[in-house]
Design a protein around this motif. Structure first.
Motif, PDB file in Angstrom:
ATOM      1  N   GLY A  61       0.829  -1.192   0.000  1.00  0.00           N
ATOM      2  CA  GLY A  61       0.000   0.000   0.000  1.00  0.00           C
ATOM      3  C   GLY A  61       0.867   1.246   0.000  1.00  0.00           C
ATOM      4  O   GLY A  61       2.070   1.195  -0.227  1.00  0.00           O
ATOM      5  N   ILE A  62       0.240   2.383   0.291  1.00  0.00           N
ATOM      6  CA  ILE A  62       0.943   3.663   0.322  1.00  0.00           C
ATOM      7  C   ILE A  62       1.067   4.089   1.778  1.00  0.00           C
ATOM      8  O   ILE A  62       0.084   4.120   2.505  1.00  0.00           O
ATOM      9  CB  ILE A  62       0.178   4.734  -0.470  1.00  0.00           C
ATOM     10  CG1 ILE A  62      -0.025   4.291  -1.914  1.00  0.00           C
ATOM     11  CG2 ILE A  62       0.919   6.056  -0.425  1.00  0.00           C
ATOM     12  CD1 ILE A  62      -0.893   5.223  -2.730  1.00  0.00           C
ATOM     13  N   LYS A  63       2.287   4.413   2.189  1.00  0.00           N
ATOM     14  CA  LYS A  63       2.511   4.859   3.570  1.00  0.00           C
ATOM     15  C   LYS A  63       3.415   6.073   3.577  1.00  0.00           C
ATOM     16  O   LYS A  63       4.128   6.343   2.614  1.00  0.00           O
ATOM     17  CB  LYS A  63       3.114   3.732   4.410  1.00  0.00           C
ATOM     18  CG  LYS A  63       4.549   3.382   4.080  1.00  0.00           C
ATOM     19  CD  LYS A  63       5.062   2.293   4.995  1.00  0.00           C
ATOM     20  CE  LYS A  63       6.549   2.108   4.866  1.00  0.00           C
ATOM     21  NZ  LYS A  63       7.315   2.944   5.745  1.00  0.00           N
ATOM     22  N   PHE A  64       3.340   6.823   4.685  1.00  0.00           N
ATOM     23  CA  PHE A  64       4.266   7.928   4.872  1.00  0.00           C
ATOM     24  C   PHE A  64       5.653   7.349   5.132  1.00  0.00           C
ATOM     25  O   PHE A  64       5.793   6.262   5.690  1.00  0.00           O
ATOM     26  CB  PHE A  64       3.840   8.807   6.051  1.00  0.00           C
ATOM     27  CG  PHE A  64       2.540   9.529   5.811  1.00  0.00           C
ATOM     28  CD1 PHE A  64       2.447  10.518   4.853  1.00  0.00           C
ATOM     29  CD2 PHE A  64       1.410   9.213   6.536  1.00  0.00           C
ATOM     30  CE1 PHE A  64       1.260  11.182   4.621  1.00  0.00           C
ATOM     31  CE2 PHE A  64       0.218   9.869   6.317  1.00  0.00           C
ATOM     32  CZ  PHE A  64       0.143  10.849   5.358  1.00  0.00           C
ATOM     33  N   ALA A  65       6.699   8.065   4.761  1.00  0.00           N
ATOM     34  CA  ALA A  65       8.066   7.548   4.893  1.00  0.00           C
ATOM     35  C   ALA A  65       8.448   7.319   6.348  1.00  0.00           C
ATOM     36  O   ALA A  65       9.190   6.384   6.655  1.00  0.00           O
ATOM     37  CB  ALA A  65       9.055   8.498   4.236  1.00  0.00           C
ATOM     38  N   ASP A  66       7.923   8.137   7.258  1.00  0.00           N
ATOM     39  CA  ASP A  66       8.272   7.987   8.671  1.00  0.00           C
ATOM     40  C   ASP A  66       7.270   7.123   9.441  1.00  0.00           C
ATOM     41  O   ASP A  66       7.383   6.985  10.652  1.00  0.00           O
ATOM     42  CB  ASP A  66       8.398   9.360   9.330  1.00  0.00           C
ATOM     43  CG  ASP A  66       7.132  10.201   9.179  1.00  0.00           C
ATOM     44  OD1 ASP A  66       6.210   9.780   8.456  1.00  0.00           O
ATOM     45  OD2 ASP A  66       7.080  11.288   9.779  1.00  0.00           O
ATOM     46  N   GLU A  67       6.324   6.523   8.760  1.00  0.00           N
ATOM     47  CA  GLU A  67       5.299   5.696   9.389  1.00  0.00           C
ATOM     48  C   GLU A  67       5.787   4.248   9.522  1.00  0.00           C
ATOM     49  O   GLU A  67       6.442   3.727   8.620  1.00  0.00           O
ATOM     50  CB  GLU A  67       4.030   5.738   8.519  1.00  0.00           C
ATOM     51  CG  GLU A  67       2.860   4.972   9.033  1.00  0.00           C
ATOM     52  CD  GLU A  67       1.664   5.072   8.097  1.00  0.00           C
ATOM     53  OE1 GLU A  67       0.560   4.738   8.549  1.00  0.00           O
ATOM     54  OE2 GLU A  67       1.816   5.476   6.924  1.00  0.00           O
ATOM     55  N   THR A  68       5.476   3.613  10.646  1.00  0.00           N
ATOM     56  CA  THR A  68       5.805   2.200  10.806  1.00  0.00           C
ATOM     57  C   THR A  68       4.506   1.407  10.791  1.00  0.00           C
ATOM     58  O   THR A  68       3.526   1.791  11.432  1.00  0.00           O
ATOM     59  CB  THR A  68       6.553   1.929  12.125  1.00  0.00           C
ATOM     60  OG1 THR A  68       5.762   2.410  13.205  1.00  0.00           O
ATOM     61  CG2 THR A  68       7.902   2.619  12.136  1.00  0.00           C
ATOM     62  N   ILE A  69       4.522   0.321  10.071  1.00  0.00           N
ATOM     63  CA  ILE A  69       3.345  -0.537   9.944  1.00  0.00           C
ATOM     64  C   ILE A  69       3.506  -1.715  10.900  1.00  0.00           C
ATOM     65  O   ILE A  69       4.492  -2.445  10.834  1.00  0.00           O
ATOM     66  CB  ILE A  69       3.187  -1.072   8.492  1.00  0.00           C
ATOM     67  CG1 ILE A  69       3.206   0.077   7.487  1.00  0.00           C
ATOM     68  CG2 ILE A  69       1.944  -1.908   8.363  1.00  0.00           C
ATOM     69  CD1 ILE A  69       2.113   1.084   7.658  1.00  0.00           C
ATOM     70  N   THR A  70       2.550  -1.884  11.800  1.00  0.00           N
ATOM     71  CA  THR A  70       2.576  -3.026  12.720  1.00  0.00           C
ATOM     72  C   THR A  70       2.047  -4.226  11.948  1.00  0.00           C
ATOM     73  O   THR A  70       0.894  -4.247  11.538  1.00  0.00           O
ATOM     74  CB  THR A  70       1.688  -2.743  13.954  1.00  0.00           C
ATOM     75  OG1 THR A  70       2.124  -1.524  14.551  1.00  0.00           O
ATOM     76  CG2 THR A  70       1.784  -3.878  14.934  1.00  0.00           C
ATOM     77  N   ARG A  71       2.900  -5.208  11.774  1.00  0.00           N
ATOM     78  CA  ARG A  71       2.548  -6.372  10.958  1.00  0.00           C
ATOM     79  C   ARG A  71       1.832  -7.401  11.825  1.00  0.00           C
ATOM     80  O   ARG A  71       2.139  -7.587  12.998  1.00  0.00           O
ATOM     81  CB  ARG A  71       3.802  -6.990  10.350  1.00  0.00           C
ATOM     82  CG  ARG A  71       4.605  -6.057   9.450  1.00  0.00           C
ATOM     83  CD  ARG A  71       3.910  -5.720   8.143  1.00  0.00           C
ATOM     84  NE  ARG A  71       3.821  -6.849   7.282  1.00  0.00           N
ATOM     85  CZ  ARG A  71       4.723  -7.199   6.374  1.00  0.00           C
ATOM     86  NH1 ARG A  71       5.810  -6.478   6.241  1.00  0.00           N
ATOM     87  NH2 ARG A  71       4.547  -8.259   5.630  1.00  0.00           N
ATOM     88  N   LYS A  72       0.870  -8.087  11.215  1.00  0.00           N
ATOM     89  CA  LYS A  72       0.131  -9.160  11.893  1.00  0.00           C
ATOM     90  C   LYS A  72       0.573 -10.502  11.317  1.00  0.00           C
ATOM     91  O   LYS A  72       0.935 -10.599  10.149  1.00  0.00           O
ATOM     92  CB  LYS A  72      -1.376  -8.990  11.655  1.00  0.00           C
ATOM     93  CG  LYS A  72      -1.982  -7.811  12.326  1.00  0.00           C
ATOM     94  CD  LYS A  72      -3.473  -7.814  12.071  1.00  0.00           C
ATOM     95  CE  LYS A  72      -4.163  -6.656  12.756  1.00  0.00           C
ATOM     96  NZ  LYS A  72      -5.607  -6.653  12.470  1.00  0.00           N
ATOM     97  N   ALA A  73       0.497 -11.526  12.140  1.00  0.00           N
ATOM     98  CA  ALA A  73       0.807 -12.873  11.672  1.00  0.00           C
ATOM     99  C   ALA A  73      -0.387 -13.398  10.887  1.00  0.00           C
ATOM    100  O   ALA A  73      -1.552 -13.188  11.283  1.00  0.00           O
ATOM    101  CB  ALA A  73       1.103 -13.786  12.836  1.00  0.00           C
ATOM    102  N   GLY A  74      -0.125 -14.078   9.807  1.00  0.00           N
ATOM    103  CA  GLY A  74      -1.207 -14.638   9.005  1.00  0.00           C
ATOM    104  C   GLY A  74      -1.704 -15.935   9.621  1.00  0.00           C
ATOM    105  O   GLY A  74      -1.321 -16.335  10.725  1.00  0.00           O
ATOM    106  N   LYS A  75      -2.574 -16.610   8.906  1.00  0.00           N
ATOM    107  CA  LYS A  75      -3.106 -17.877   9.392  1.00  0.00           C
ATOM    108  C   LYS A  75      -2.009 -18.911   9.389  1.00  0.00           C
ATOM    109  O   LYS A  75      -1.175 -18.979   8.478  1.00  0.00           O
ATOM    110  CB  LYS A  75      -4.254 -18.347   8.504  1.00  0.00           C
ATOM    111  CG  LYS A  75      -5.476 -17.483   8.578  1.00  0.00           C
ATOM    112  CD  LYS A  75      -6.548 -18.057   7.674  1.00  0.00           C
ATOM    113  CE  LYS A  75      -7.791 -17.201   7.711  1.00  0.00           C
ATOM    114  NZ  LYS A  75      -8.834 -17.718   6.842  1.00  0.00           N
ATOM    115  N   THR A  76      -1.999 -19.760  10.384  1.00  0.00           N
ATOM    116  CA  THR A  76      -1.020 -20.847  10.433  1.00  0.00           C
ATOM    117  C   THR A  76      -1.758 -22.169  10.350  1.00  0.00           C
ATOM    118  O   THR A  76      -2.927 -22.295  10.750  1.00  0.00           O
ATOM    119  CB  THR A  76      -0.198 -20.790  11.727  1.00  0.00           C
ATOM    120  OG1 THR A  76      -1.080 -20.846  12.849  1.00  0.00           O
ATOM    121  CG2 THR A  76       0.640 -19.526  11.794  1.00  0.00           C
TER     122      THR A  76
END
Length: 185
Positions: A167-182
């Protein structure tokens, strides 16, 4: 008393003239005017601009409301004077396979994984630089509010998603990643 309102504004080479409640400024990049409400007054002292409450007239606003106006207009004038000296800059990053942006005149064409391309017309005061990959965008303008509005609109076309980070994010933004299905056993 407003904590923000009482701070002086550093002029840093900008020329400021005050006529009644009108503050006129001129910098290297831009010049303009800002009209203060009747509850406030401005003065220049030692290369700094000060905003104060105007106690001479009676007005129907409470002290709290005047303090909020004081802080607001001090911040607006400060941003206008800083923008008249050097433009504000905001950076966006596009992440994703085949996601990119292209600029033609004042029109941005975004390829973001949809069935169609998205065309966005840039306002006159905003300039855009795109790197050769088409995934790093740098917006510049002397109007801080306009640069923020344009970048948030472009980000809204494809906000970053938490699973893959595309996607599109600001350069100083951090994206909190989620774990997918296991796979369960």
């Amino acid at each position: 008393m407003s904590k923000i309102g009482r701070k002086p504004i550093d002029l840093a080479g900008a020329k400021v003239t005050i006529k009644n409640n009108t503050v006129e400024y001129q910098g290297k990049v831009k010049s303009g005017t800002h009209i203060l409400p009747e509850q406030l007054k401005a003065y220049v002292e030692a290369d700094k601009l000060f905003i104060q409450k105007n106690d001479s007239g009676k007005h129907e606003l409470s002290d709290r409301e005047v303090n909020t106006l004081w802080g607001l207009h001090r911040a607006l004038i400060s941003n206008e004077i800083k923008g008249s000296q050097a433009p504000f800059e905001r950076k966006l990053e596009i992440n994703g396979l085949g996601f990119k942006a292209a600029l033609a005149g004042q029109k941005i064409t975004l390829t973001l994984g949809y069935t169609h391309k998205i065309d966005f017309e840039l306002p006159q005061d905003v300039t855009l630089e795109i790197d050769k990959t088409g995934q790093k965008l740098t917006f510049k303008s002397s109007d801080k509010e306009l640069v923020g509005f344009v970048t948030s609109q472009i980000r809204s076309f494809r906000p970053p998603e938490p699973y893959k980070g595309t996607g599109i994010k600001f350069a100083d933004e951090t994206i909190t990643r989620k774990a997918g299905k296991t796979k369960s056993s």
